[in-house]
Design a protein around this motif. Structure first.
Motif, PDB file in Angstrom:
ATOM      1  N   TYR A   1      -7.490  -0.817  17.954  1.00 27.00           N
ATOM      2  CA  TYR A   1      -7.315  -0.309  16.780  1.00 27.00           C
ATOM      3  C   TYR A   1      -8.447   1.086  16.736  1.00 27.00           C
ATOM      4  CZ  TYR A   1      -4.740  -3.954  15.302  1.00 27.00           C
ATOM      5  OH  TYR A   1      -3.516  -5.059  15.223  1.00 27.00           O
ATOM      6  N   PHE A   2      -8.014   2.044  17.199  1.00 26.26           N
ATOM      7  CA  PHE A   2      -8.870   3.279  17.424  1.00 26.26           C
ATOM      8  C   PHE A   2      -8.444   4.103  16.390  1.00 26.26           C
ATOM      9  CE2 PHE A   2      -9.955   7.279  19.062  1.00 26.26           C
ATOM     10  CZ  PHE A   2     -11.602   7.227  19.184  1.00 26.26           C
ATOM     11  N   SER A   3      -9.032   4.335  15.223  1.00 26.48           N
ATOM     12  CA  SER A   3      -8.734   5.334  14.363  1.00 26.48           C
ATOM     13  C   SER A   3      -9.483   6.366  13.859  1.00 26.48           C
ATOM     14  CB  SER A   3      -8.260   4.350  13.019  1.00 26.48           C
ATOM     15  OG  SER A   3      -7.748   5.116  11.956  1.00 26.48           O
ATOM     16  N   VAL A   4      -9.391   7.637  14.098  1.00 28.51           N
ATOM     17  CA  VAL A   4     -10.092   8.492  13.744  1.00 28.51           C
ATOM     18  C   VAL A   4      -9.183   9.870  13.350  1.00 28.51           C
ATOM     19  CG1 VAL A   4     -11.837   8.329  15.184  1.00 28.51           C
ATOM     20  CG2 VAL A   4      -9.890   9.739  16.059  1.00 28.51           C
ATOM     21  N   ASN A   5      -9.618  10.685  12.399  1.00 32.80           N
ATOM     22  CA  ASN A   5      -8.717  11.971  11.878  1.00 32.80           C
ATOM     23  C   ASN A   5      -7.465  11.191  11.123  1.00 32.80           C
ATOM     24  OD1 ASN A   5     -10.127  13.740  13.392  1.00 32.80           O
ATOM     25  ND2 ASN A   5      -9.048  13.542  14.912  1.00 32.80           N
ATOM     26  N   THR A   6      -7.985  10.237  10.360  1.00 33.31           N
ATOM     27  CA  THR A   6      -7.024   9.694   9.232  1.00 33.31           C
ATOM     28  C   THR A   6      -6.601  10.892   8.377  1.00 33.31           C
ATOM     29  OG1 THR A   6      -7.890   7.495   9.618  1.00 33.31           O
ATOM     30  CG2 THR A   6      -6.383   7.871   7.481  1.00 33.31           C
ATOM     31  N   ASN A   7      -5.520  11.168   7.886  1.00 30.61           N
ATOM     32  CA  ASN A   7      -4.860  11.928   7.145  1.00 30.61           C
ATOM     33  C   ASN A   7      -5.248  11.537   5.601  1.00 30.61           C
ATOM     34  OD1 ASN A   7      -3.122  13.551   5.392  1.00 30.61           O
ATOM     35  ND2 ASN A   7      -2.224  14.302   7.246  1.00 30.61           N
ATOM     36  N   TYR A   8      -5.760  12.047   4.544  1.00 26.21           N
ATOM     37  CA  TYR A   8      -6.024  11.759   3.436  1.00 26.21           C
ATOM     38  C   TYR A   8      -4.691  11.396   2.736  1.00 26.21           C
ATOM     39  CZ  TYR A   8      -4.797  16.052   1.259  1.00 26.21           C
ATOM     40  OH  TYR A   8      -4.187  17.251   0.827  1.00 26.21           O
ATOM     41  N   ARG A   9      -3.767  12.020   2.750  1.00 32.32           N
ATOM     42  CA  ARG A   9      -2.356  11.708   2.405  1.00 32.32           C
ATOM     43  C   ARG A   9      -1.817  10.333   2.715  1.00 32.32           C
ATOM     44  NH1 ARG A   9      -1.258  17.648   3.647  1.00 32.32           N
ATOM     45  NH2 ARG A   9      -0.908  16.831   5.392  1.00 32.32           N
ATOM     46  N   LYS A  10      -2.348   9.828   3.683  1.00 33.83           N
ATOM     47  CA  LYS A  10      -1.718   8.438   4.042  1.00 33.83           C
ATOM     48  C   LYS A  10      -2.495   7.251   3.461  1.00 33.83           C
ATOM     49  CE  LYS A  10       0.149  10.056   8.393  1.00 33.83           C
ATOM     50  NZ  LYS A  10       0.258   9.773  10.082  1.00 33.83           N
ATOM     51  N   LEU A  11      -3.784   7.690   3.053  1.00 30.55           N
ATOM     52  CA  LEU A  11      -4.726   6.672   2.466  1.00 30.55           C
ATOM     53  C   LEU A  11      -4.092   5.558   1.309  1.00 30.55           C
ATOM     54  CD1 LEU A  11      -7.942   8.617   2.380  1.00 30.55           C
ATOM     55  CD2 LEU A  11      -7.051   7.036   4.068  1.00 30.55           C
ATOM     56  N   PRO A  12      -3.217   6.044   0.363  1.00 28.03           N
ATOM     57  CA  PRO A  12      -2.921   5.387  -0.746  1.00 28.03           C
ATOM     58  C   PRO A  12      -1.713   4.184   0.170  1.00 28.03           C
ATOM     59  CG  PRO A  12      -2.625   7.376  -1.508  1.00 28.03           C
ATOM     60  CD  PRO A  12      -3.146   7.405  -0.169  1.00 28.03           C
ATOM     61  N   GLN A  13      -1.357   4.637   1.287  1.00 25.47           N
ATOM     62  CA  GLN A  13      -0.232   3.584   2.016  1.00 25.47           C
ATOM     63  C   GLN A  13      -0.896   2.507   2.674  1.00 25.47           C
ATOM     64  OE1 GLN A  13       1.891   6.712   3.925  1.00 25.47           O
ATOM     65  NE2 GLN A  13       2.806   7.713   2.080  1.00 25.47           N
ATOM     66  N   LYS A  14      -2.329   2.820   3.103  1.00 27.64           N
ATOM     67  CA  LYS A  14      -2.554   2.142   4.044  1.00 27.64           C
ATOM     68  C   LYS A  14      -3.500   0.760   3.432  1.00 27.64           C
ATOM     69  CE  LYS A  14      -2.441   5.060   7.961  1.00 27.64           C
ATOM     70  NZ  LYS A  14      -1.986   4.365   8.964  1.00 27.64           N
ATOM     71  N   GLN A  15      -3.348  -0.344   3.729  1.00 33.27           N
ATOM     72  CA  GLN A  15      -3.976  -1.319   3.070  1.00 33.27           C
ATOM     73  C   GLN A  15      -5.398  -1.473   3.622  1.00 33.27           C
ATOM     74  OE1 GLN A  15      -2.670  -3.519   0.665  1.00 33.27           O
ATOM     75  NE2 GLN A  15      -4.967  -4.403   0.550  1.00 33.27           N
ATOM     76  N   GLU A  16      -5.929  -0.855   4.725  1.00 34.72           N
ATOM     77  CA  GLU A  16      -7.032  -1.355   5.034  1.00 34.72           C
ATOM     78  C   GLU A  16      -8.094  -0.190   4.392  1.00 34.72           C
ATOM     79  OE1 GLU A  16      -5.006   1.547   8.126  1.00 34.72           O
ATOM     80  OE2 GLU A  16      -4.700  -0.557   7.020  1.00 34.72           O
ATOM     81  N   PHE A  17      -7.491   0.713   3.732  1.00 37.64           N
ATOM     82  CA  PHE A  17      -8.376   1.610   2.836  1.00 37.64           C
ATOM     83  C   PHE A  17      -8.479   1.549   1.303  1.00 37.64           C
ATOM     84  CE2 PHE A  17      -7.334   3.978   6.788  1.00 37.64           C
ATOM     85  CZ  PHE A  17      -8.674   4.489   6.991  1.00 37.64           C
ATOM     86  N   LYS A  18      -7.832   0.480   0.973  1.00 34.24           N
ATOM     87  CA  LYS A  18      -7.834  -0.145  -0.367  1.00 34.24           C
ATOM     88  C   LYS A  18      -9.063  -1.148  -0.848  1.00 34.24           C
ATOM     89  CE  LYS A  18      -3.036   0.383  -0.988  1.00 34.24           C
ATOM     90  NZ  LYS A  18      -1.670   0.009  -1.382  1.00 34.24           N
ATOM     91  N   HIS A  19      -9.999  -0.915  -0.036  1.00 36.64           N
ATOM     92  CA  HIS A  19     -11.454  -1.758  -0.370  1.00 36.64           C
ATOM     93  C   HIS A  19     -12.355  -0.858  -0.982  1.00 36.64           C
ATOM     94  CE1 HIS A  19      -9.361  -4.929   1.732  1.00 36.64           C
ATOM     95  NE2 HIS A  19      -9.008  -4.136   2.868  1.00 36.64           N
ATOM     96  N   SER A  20     -13.599  -1.476  -1.044  1.00 40.87           N
ATOM     97  CA  SER A  20     -14.655  -0.669  -1.688  1.00 40.87           C
ATOM     98  C   SER A  20     -14.922   0.548  -0.855  1.00 40.87           C
ATOM     99  CB  SER A  20     -15.958  -1.478  -1.796  1.00 40.87           C
ATOM    100  OG  SER A  20     -16.391  -1.980  -0.776  1.00 40.87           O
ATOM    101  N   ARG A  21     -15.413   1.499  -1.680  1.00 40.85           N
ATOM    102  CA  ARG A  21     -15.648   2.892  -1.213  1.00 40.85           C
ATOM    103  C   ARG A  21     -17.097   2.916  -1.111  1.00 40.85           C
ATOM    104  NH1 ARG A  21     -10.881   3.058  -0.425  1.00 40.85           N
ATOM    105  NH2 ARG A  21      -9.382   4.277  -1.719  1.00 40.85           N
ATOM    106  N   CYS A  22     -17.513   3.692   0.088  1.00 38.77           N
ATOM    107  CA  CYS A  22     -18.800   3.873   0.463  1.00 38.77           C
ATOM    108  C   CYS A  22     -19.232   5.270   1.026  1.00 38.77           C
ATOM    109  CB  CYS A  22     -19.622   3.129   1.509  1.00 38.77           C
ATOM    110  SG  CYS A  22     -18.821   3.110   3.152  1.00 38.77           S
ATOM    111  N   ILE A  23     -20.373   5.748   1.073  1.00 39.65           N
ATOM    112  CA  ILE A  23     -20.767   7.171   1.310  1.00 39.65           C
ATOM    113  C   ILE A  23     -21.934   6.853   2.737  1.00 39.65           C
ATOM    114  CG2 ILE A  23     -22.205   9.136   1.035  1.00 39.65           C
ATOM    115  CD1 ILE A  23     -21.348   8.496  -2.144  1.00 39.65           C
TER     116      ILE A  23
END
Length: 132
Positions: A72-94
């Motif tokens: 699972y090598f994930s770079v350059n994720t398109n922001y439009r895909k974020l709502p569809q991906k379960q892995e990005f539905k967790h707590s946010r951080c900076i």
């Protein structure tokens, strides 16, 4: 998105830490590659916390602890895909940084940093100490 980034102790990183409401002396500084322990800022505008996390999207348990999962090598994720991906539905951080490494072809990396010495921040997600 980069796979490697840098956070150096500087006036820029101190100003960024102050604006985020965290102690710059508690940040982890260094040249970070996948699997490295990094500093992340979590919480809302009322109370922010500085936490330690591992720099990678997916980790796997090994006899030596959590390690980056090579499948699972994930770079350059398109922001439009974020709502569809379960892995990005967790707590946010900076993620505070002073520079990041980018390459168009994987062979000629370039260190990119603000010319004025300011620090930058990445938006990310965390889950169980993992940074996404």
């Amino acid at each position: 998105m980069c796979t490697n980034y840098v956070l150096i102790k500087s006036d820029g990183s101190a100003k960024l830490a102050e604006s985020l409401g965290v102690d710059a002396n508690q940040l982890i500084y260094g040249d970070f590659r996948p699997g490295a322990k990094i500093s992340v800022v979590t919480g809302g505008s009322e109370a922010r916390l500085l936490r330690q996390a591992t720099w990678w999207l997916y980790l796997q348990q090994t006899p030596k602890g959590l390690r980056p999962h090579r499948d699972y090598f994930s770079v350059n994720t398109n922001y439009r895909k974020l709502p569809q991906k379960q892995e990005f539905k967790h707590s946010r951080c900076i993620i505070p940084a002073t520079a990041f490494v980018e390459s168009q072809d994987g062979k000629r990396p370039h260190l990119l940093e603000p010319a004025n010495g300011a620090a930058i921040a990445f938006g990310a997600c965390t889950r169980g100490g993992r940074t996404r």
